[in-house]
Design a protein around this motif. Structure first.
Motif, PDB file in Angstrom:
ATOM      1  N   THR A  55       0.820  -1.200   0.000  1.00 20.44           N
ATOM      2  CA  THR A  55       0.000   0.000   0.000  1.00 20.44           C
ATOM      3  C   THR A  55       0.857   1.254   0.000  1.00 20.44           C
ATOM      4  O   THR A  55       2.039   1.215   0.341  1.00 20.44           O
ATOM      5  CB  THR A  55      -0.930  -0.011   1.247  1.00 20.44           C
ATOM      6  OG1 THR A  55      -1.847   1.079   1.173  1.00 20.44           O
ATOM      7  CG2 THR A  55      -0.157   0.058   2.546  1.00 20.44           C
ATOM      8  N   TRP A  56       0.267   2.338  -0.399  1.00 26.02           N
ATOM      9  CA  TRP A  56       0.876   3.655  -0.242  1.00 26.02           C
ATOM     10  C   TRP A  56      -0.201   4.709  -0.408  1.00 26.02           C
ATOM     11  O   TRP A  56      -1.205   4.486  -1.068  1.00 26.02           O
ATOM     12  CB  TRP A  56       2.012   3.890  -1.223  1.00 26.02           C
ATOM     13  CG  TRP A  56       2.851   5.058  -0.770  1.00 26.02           C
ATOM     14  CD1 TRP A  56       2.994   6.262  -1.386  1.00 26.02           C
ATOM     15  CD2 TRP A  56       3.626   5.136   0.428  1.00 26.02           C
ATOM     16  NE1 TRP A  56       3.821   7.087  -0.652  1.00 26.02           N
ATOM     17  CE2 TRP A  56       4.212   6.399   0.480  1.00 26.02           C
ATOM     18  CE3 TRP A  56       3.851   4.251   1.480  1.00 26.02           C
ATOM     19  CZ2 TRP A  56       5.036   6.811   1.536  1.00 26.02           C
ATOM     20  CZ3 TRP A  56       4.676   4.663   2.516  1.00 26.02           C
ATOM     21  CH2 TRP A  56       5.256   5.929   2.528  1.00 26.02           C
ATOM     22  N   GLY A  57       0.014   5.849   0.202  1.00 26.65           N
ATOM     23  CA  GLY A  57      -0.957   6.931   0.153  1.00 26.65           C
ATOM     24  C   GLY A  57      -0.353   8.218  -0.340  1.00 26.65           C
ATOM     25  O   GLY A  57       0.868   8.355  -0.437  1.00 26.65           O
ATOM     26  N   GLY A  58      -1.234   9.145  -0.644  1.00 24.33           N
ATOM     27  CA  GLY A  58      -0.810  10.452  -1.134  1.00 24.33           C
ATOM     28  C   GLY A  58      -1.214  11.558  -0.180  1.00 24.33           C
ATOM     29  O   GLY A  58      -1.918  11.339   0.803  1.00 24.33           O
ATOM     30  N   MET A  59      -0.802  12.742  -0.488  1.00 25.50           N
ATOM     31  CA  MET A  59      -1.007  13.911   0.360  1.00 25.50           C
ATOM     32  C   MET A  59      -2.478  14.242   0.570  1.00 25.50           C
ATOM     33  O   MET A  59      -2.868  14.639   1.649  1.00 25.50           O
ATOM     34  CB  MET A  59      -0.289  15.109  -0.287  1.00 25.50           C
ATOM     35  CG  MET A  59      -0.479  16.401   0.409  1.00 25.50           C
ATOM     36  SD  MET A  59       0.464  16.379   1.931  1.00 25.50           S
ATOM     37  CE  MET A  59       0.169  18.026   2.497  1.00 25.50           C
ATOM     38  N   TYR A  60      -3.290  14.077  -0.418  1.00 30.63           N
ATOM     39  CA  TYR A  60      -4.674  14.539  -0.342  1.00 30.63           C
ATOM     40  C   TYR A  60      -5.644  13.390  -0.099  1.00 30.63           C
ATOM     41  O   TYR A  60      -6.682  13.285  -0.733  1.00 30.63           O
ATOM     42  CB  TYR A  60      -5.034  15.319  -1.599  1.00 30.63           C
ATOM     43  CG  TYR A  60      -4.217  16.577  -1.709  1.00 30.63           C
ATOM     44  CD1 TYR A  60      -4.513  17.677  -0.920  1.00 30.63           C
ATOM     45  CD2 TYR A  60      -3.116  16.637  -2.549  1.00 30.63           C
ATOM     46  CE1 TYR A  60      -3.738  18.823  -0.980  1.00 30.63           C
ATOM     47  CE2 TYR A  60      -2.335  17.775  -2.615  1.00 30.63           C
ATOM     48  CZ  TYR A  60      -2.652  18.866  -1.830  1.00 30.63           C
ATOM     49  OH  TYR A  60      -1.876  19.987  -1.891  1.00 30.63           O
ATOM     50  N   CYS A  61      -5.287  12.536   0.869  1.00 33.39           N
ATOM     51  CA  CYS A  61      -6.147  11.412   1.267  1.00 33.39           C
ATOM     52  C   CYS A  61      -6.437  10.490   0.095  1.00 33.39           C
ATOM     53  O   CYS A  61      -7.578  10.063  -0.111  1.00 33.39           O
ATOM     54  CB  CYS A  61      -7.423  11.924   1.918  1.00 33.39           C
ATOM     55  SG  CYS A  61      -7.120  12.908   3.391  1.00 33.39           S
ATOM     56  N   SER A  62      -5.423  10.210  -0.664  1.00 28.82           N
ATOM     57  CA  SER A  62      -5.502   9.242  -1.752  1.00 28.82           C
ATOM     58  C   SER A  62      -4.642   8.059  -1.359  1.00 28.82           C
ATOM     59  O   SER A  62      -3.546   8.230  -0.843  1.00 28.82           O
ATOM     60  CB  SER A  62      -4.968   9.847  -3.054  1.00 28.82           C
ATOM     61  OG  SER A  62      -5.685  11.016  -3.357  1.00 28.82           O
ATOM     62  N   GLU A  63      -5.142   6.863  -1.582  1.00 27.52           N
ATOM     63  CA  GLU A  63      -4.400   5.684  -1.165  1.00 27.52           C
ATOM     64  C   GLU A  63      -4.780   4.497  -2.028  1.00 27.52           C
ATOM     65  O   GLU A  63      -5.894   4.399  -2.512  1.00 27.52           O
ATOM     66  CB  GLU A  63      -4.724   5.360   0.303  1.00 27.52           C
ATOM     67  CG  GLU A  63      -3.892   4.241   0.867  1.00 27.52           C
ATOM     68  CD  GLU A  63      -3.989   4.170   2.375  1.00 27.52           C
ATOM     69  OE1 GLU A  63      -4.022   3.043   2.890  1.00 27.52           O
ATOM     70  OE2 GLU A  63      -4.028   5.217   3.034  1.00 27.52           O
TER      71      GLU A  63
END
Length: 135
Positions: free
Chosen positions: A88-96
């Motif tokens: 898994t990994w996520g992004g800055m604007y609550c994207s994952e």
């Protein structure tokens, strides 16, 4: 599949459409191929999803890091939310995203909100609902 224009979304460094991000995740799940075309080598994907930090743990989760992904382990903080071996990994604007090779599953969350104080709880409940829906 017929292509239709999508509104771009941002992962604070990556700007793409959710559809294209799903294609990227599908290529990773497929071991480096998409639409019967080799994009990345099978061994490259294996290296990317292999523990690269030895006995160290990710934060307090007892997970590991590959090359660009958090690797979910049997002792994971995620517990009932994900299969060991998923990444898994996520992004800055609550994207994952979460990719689960065992279940042949891709989960994408794109909220495009910052800050969002309940984001972790939202993703946790989303993952649980998806896994509970599997036969």
């Amino acid at each position: 599949m017929r292509y239709r224009a999508q509104k771009p979304t941002s992962l604070a460094g990556l700007v793409s459409t959710v559809e294209d991000y799903a294609r990227l995740c599908q290529m990773l799940l497929n071991g480096g191929t998409f639409n019967n075309r080799r994009i990345l080598g099978r061994k490259t994907i294996e290296m990317m999803t292999r523990n690269q930090i030895g006995t160290a743990d990710v934060w307090d989760r007892q997970d590991k890091f590959g090359l660009g992904f958090e690797l979910i382990t049997a002792n994971s903080h995620y517990g009932d939310q994900a299969t060991p071996g998923a990444y898994t990994w996520g992004g800055m604007y609550c994207s994952e995203f979460t990719i689960d090779p065992k279940e042949e599953l891709i989960m994408l969350v794109f909220t495009n909100v910052q800050p969002y104080s309940y984001y972790s709880d939202f993703v946790r409940k989303f993952r649980m609902a998806v896994y509970q829906a599997l036969e």
